[in-house]
Enzyme design. Structure first.
Site, mmCIF file in Angstrom:
data_model
loop_
_atom_site.group_PDB
_atom_site.id
_atom_site.type_symbol
_atom_site.label_atom_id
_atom_site.label_comp_id
_atom_site.label_asym_id
_atom_site.label_seq_id
_atom_site.Cartn_x
_atom_site.Cartn_y
_atom_site.Cartn_z
ATOM 1 N N ASP A 94 3.661 -17.980 -1.654
ATOM 2 C CA ASP A 94 4.844 -18.715 -1.187
ATOM 3 C C ASP A 94 4.535 -20.208 -1.106
ATOM 4 O OD1 ASP A 94 6.197 -16.135 -0.531
ATOM 5 O OD2 ASP A 94 4.559 -16.014 0.900
ATOM 6 N N HIS B 2 5.551 -13.081 5.465
ATOM 7 C CA HIS B 2 5.729 -13.051 4.013
ATOM 8 C C HIS B 2 6.925 -12.141 3.719
ATOM 9 C CE1 HIS B 2 5.179 -12.712 -0.247
ATOM 10 N NE2 HIS B 2 5.104 -11.408 -0.138
HETATM 11 P P1 NAX Z 1 1.284 -1.749 -8.142
HETATM 12 O O1 NAX Z 1 2.221 -0.652 -7.746
HETATM 13 O O2 NAX Z 1 1.211 -2.172 -9.558
HETATM 14 O O3 NAX Z 1 -0.187 -1.378 -7.673
HETATM 15 C C1 NAX Z 1 -0.476 -0.909 -6.404
HETATM 16 C C2 NAX Z 1 -1.683 -0.003 -6.527
HETATM 17 O O4 NAX Z 1 -2.069 0.344 -5.198
HETATM 18 C C3 NAX Z 1 -1.396 1.290 -7.280
HETATM 19 O O5 NAX Z 1 -2.381 1.478 -8.286
HETATM 20 C C4 NAX Z 1 -1.508 2.349 -6.193
HETATM 21 O O6 NAX Z 1 -1.962 3.588 -6.670
HETATM 22 C C5 NAX Z 1 -2.492 1.688 -5.238
HETATM 23 N N1 NAX Z 1 -2.538 2.270 -3.902
HETATM 24 C C6 NAX Z 1 -1.516 2.803 -3.171
HETATM 25 N N2 NAX Z 1 -1.983 3.282 -2.022
HETATM 26 C C7 NAX Z 1 -3.315 3.021 -1.991
HETATM 27 C C8 NAX Z 1 -4.333 3.290 -1.056
HETATM 28 N N3 NAX Z 1 -4.081 3.911 0.085
HETATM 29 N N4 NAX Z 1 -5.588 2.878 -1.351
HETATM 30 C C9 NAX Z 1 -5.853 2.268 -2.499
HETATM 31 N N5 NAX Z 1 -4.930 2.013 -3.445
HETATM 32 C C10 NAX Z 1 -3.669 2.379 -3.176
HETATM 33 O O7 NAX Z 1 1.657 -2.976 -7.192
HETATM 34 P P2 NAX Z 1 1.267 -4.514 -7.338
HETATM 35 O O8 NAX Z 1 2.315 -5.211 -8.117
HETATM 36 O O9 NAX Z 1 -0.131 -4.614 -7.787
HETATM 37 O O10 NAX Z 1 1.459 -5.017 -5.831
HETATM 38 C C11 NAX Z 1 0.613 -4.566 -4.817
HETATM 39 C C12 NAX Z 1 1.115 -4.992 -3.457
HETATM 40 O O11 NAX Z 1 1.168 -6.406 -3.337
HETATM 41 C C13 NAX Z 1 2.533 -4.510 -3.126
HETATM 42 O O12 NAX Z 1 2.556 -4.040 -1.793
HETATM 43 C C14 NAX Z 1 3.345 -5.792 -3.216
HETATM 44 O O13 NAX Z 1 4.522 -5.700 -2.432
HETATM 45 C C15 NAX Z 1 2.365 -6.783 -2.690
HETATM 46 N N6 NAX Z 1 2.611 -8.196 -2.958
HETATM 47 C C16 NAX Z 1 2.330 -9.085 -1.978
HETATM 48 C C17 NAX Z 1 2.436 -10.446 -2.162
HETATM 49 C C18 NAX Z 1 2.083 -11.398 -1.078
HETATM 50 O O14 NAX Z 1 2.275 -12.588 -1.288
HETATM 51 N N7 NAX Z 1 1.571 -10.971 0.071
HETATM 52 C C19 NAX Z 1 2.942 -11.001 -3.437
HETATM 53 C C20 NAX Z 1 2.840 -10.056 -4.577
HETATM 54 C C21 NAX Z 1 3.147 -8.617 -4.243
HETATM 55 O O15 NAX Z 1 4.530 -8.454 -4.207
#
Ligand code: NAX
Length: 334
Positions: free
Chosen positions: A160, A188
């Site tokens: 952000d 966020h």
């Molecule tokens: P993806 O869905 O591509 O990847 C997430 C991965 O996490 C998947 O491979 C899934 O199997 C894995 N996962 C789920 N539960 C798990 C666990 N208990 N232990 C280990 N791995 C686990 O999502 P992606 O685009 O990579 O985003 C990941 C996260 O970042 C989401 O929650 C998203 O909302 C968040 N974000 C946060 C941002 C921030 O600024 N704080 C910005 C970017 C993003 O939106």
């Protein structure tokens, strides 16, 4: 290259942010160009075959700093003796899922991972939470790891922050490195408050207040704020996928600043533990503040004047976090 390798954990390692992130970490963009690294990649069991592909690609990058890659679905392997944890994986919102159910699922994940940090990680570990709801997930992880200092935990609002920086830079026709000290306050989420009252723009060598440089208060108090608040949704609408490249870049910026410190006279935004002493923000929240970092320790930049416009927005995002925290703590105690 004589330094001992550090152990860096990335969770959600088979996901799209990790795919953009791992290469930068492994080639030295975050922890330094002569810091060898052992990368530990955690994901859930169904994603292990995908993780194997990620491991193969990392090997195929032939990166000299990367000493070992350890893919796993077990927290006791993942969190063992780690120096840094980048917690990206979380439960995504599925169609028809209530906000409360999403929070509940994530409390379970971050409670487990916090407990694993407590049990297996180095006590000096630096933990960055990215998975949403990032602030509250970070708080839950910290509460579940009582033997690790609260100051070692932070959540990502740097994306952000970078978005705000870039919007100001584009408006002024300068590159983004000519803009400093924008602030993201709070959560966020779409209640975050991107604030440029203390930002400076370098206009042809002259450091200028952002409000003076832009000369459009209506834009700064209107479209600028909503553009930054809604940027994630705009990217999803356009790309049909959430921000990944820019999220990975922000993670690198955040962790590199923790490792090496912020530049003199500059501050960055980071979700950190609110102790009740800064800007009258309620304590026991992970709230995004302006921080400066030295010797791997952050300090909130205190004493910036806050006008009524800012105050209302800072309080609104705090109120959302208080509500989210209270719901999450109910789940934690169940
Ligand atoms: P993806 O869905 O591509 O990847 C997430 C991965 O996490 C998947 O491979 C899934 O199997 C894995 N996962 C789920 N539960 C798990 C666990 N208990 N232990 C280990 N791995 C686990 O999502 P992606 O685009 O990579 O985003 C990941 C996260 O970042 C989401 O929650 C998203 O909302 C968040 N974000 C946060 C941002 C921030 O600024 N704080 C910005 C970017 C993003 O939106």
């Amino acid at each position: 290259m004589s330094a001992e390798p550090i152990r860096v954990l990335v969770t959600g390692a088979a996901g799209q942010i990790a795919y953009s992130l791992l290469y930068s970490i492994a080639k030295g963009d975050v922890f330094g160009k002569d810091q060898p690294i052992i990368l530990i990649l955690l994901d859930i069991p169904p994603m292990l075959p995908v993780l194997d592909g990620v491991v193969m690609e990392l090997q195929d990058c032939a990166l000299p700093l990367l000493k070992e890659v350890i893919p796993t679905d077990k927290v006791e392997v993942a969190f063992k003796d780690i120096d840094a944890a980048i917690l990206v994986g979380s439960m995504p919102r599925k169609e028809g899922m209530e906000r409360k159910d999403l929070l509940k699922a994530n409390v379970a994940i971050f409670k487990t991972q916090g407990a694993a940090l407590d049990k297996y990680a180095k006590k000096t570990v630096k933990v960055l939470v990215v998975g949403n709801p990032a602030n509250t997930n970070c708080l839950i992880a910290s509460k579940s790891a009582p033997s690790i200092p609260k100051e070692n935990f932070s959540c990502l609002t740097r994306l952000d922050h970078n978005r705000a920086c870039s919007q100001v830079a584009m408006r002024c026709g300068v590159s983004s490195d000519q803009v400093k000290n924008v602030i993201i306050w709070g959560n966020h989420s779409s209640t975050q408050y991107p604030d440029v009252h203390h930002a400076k723009v370098n206009l042809q060598g002259a450091e200028t207040e952002a409000y003076q440089a832009i000369k459009d208060d209506a834009w700064l108090r209107g479209d600028f704020i909503s553009t930054v608040q809604q940027r994630g949704a705009a990217v999803i609408k356009a790309r049909k996928l959430s921000s990944a490249m820019s999220a990975a870049k922000a993670i690198c910026d955040h962790m590199r600043d923790i490792w090496f410190g912020t530049k003199e006279g500059e501050f960055v935004s980071m979700g950190v533990y609110a102790s009740g002493n800064s800007y009258n923000i309620p304590e026991d929240l992970i709230y995004s503040f302006p921080v400066q970092i030295k010797n791997s320790t952050w300090k909130v930049v205190d004493g910036l004047p806050v006008n009524d416009f800012s105050r209302a927005k800072m309080d609104a995002t705090a109120a959302e976090l208080v509500e989210e925290r209270d719901t999450a703590l109910d789940f934690l105690s169940q």
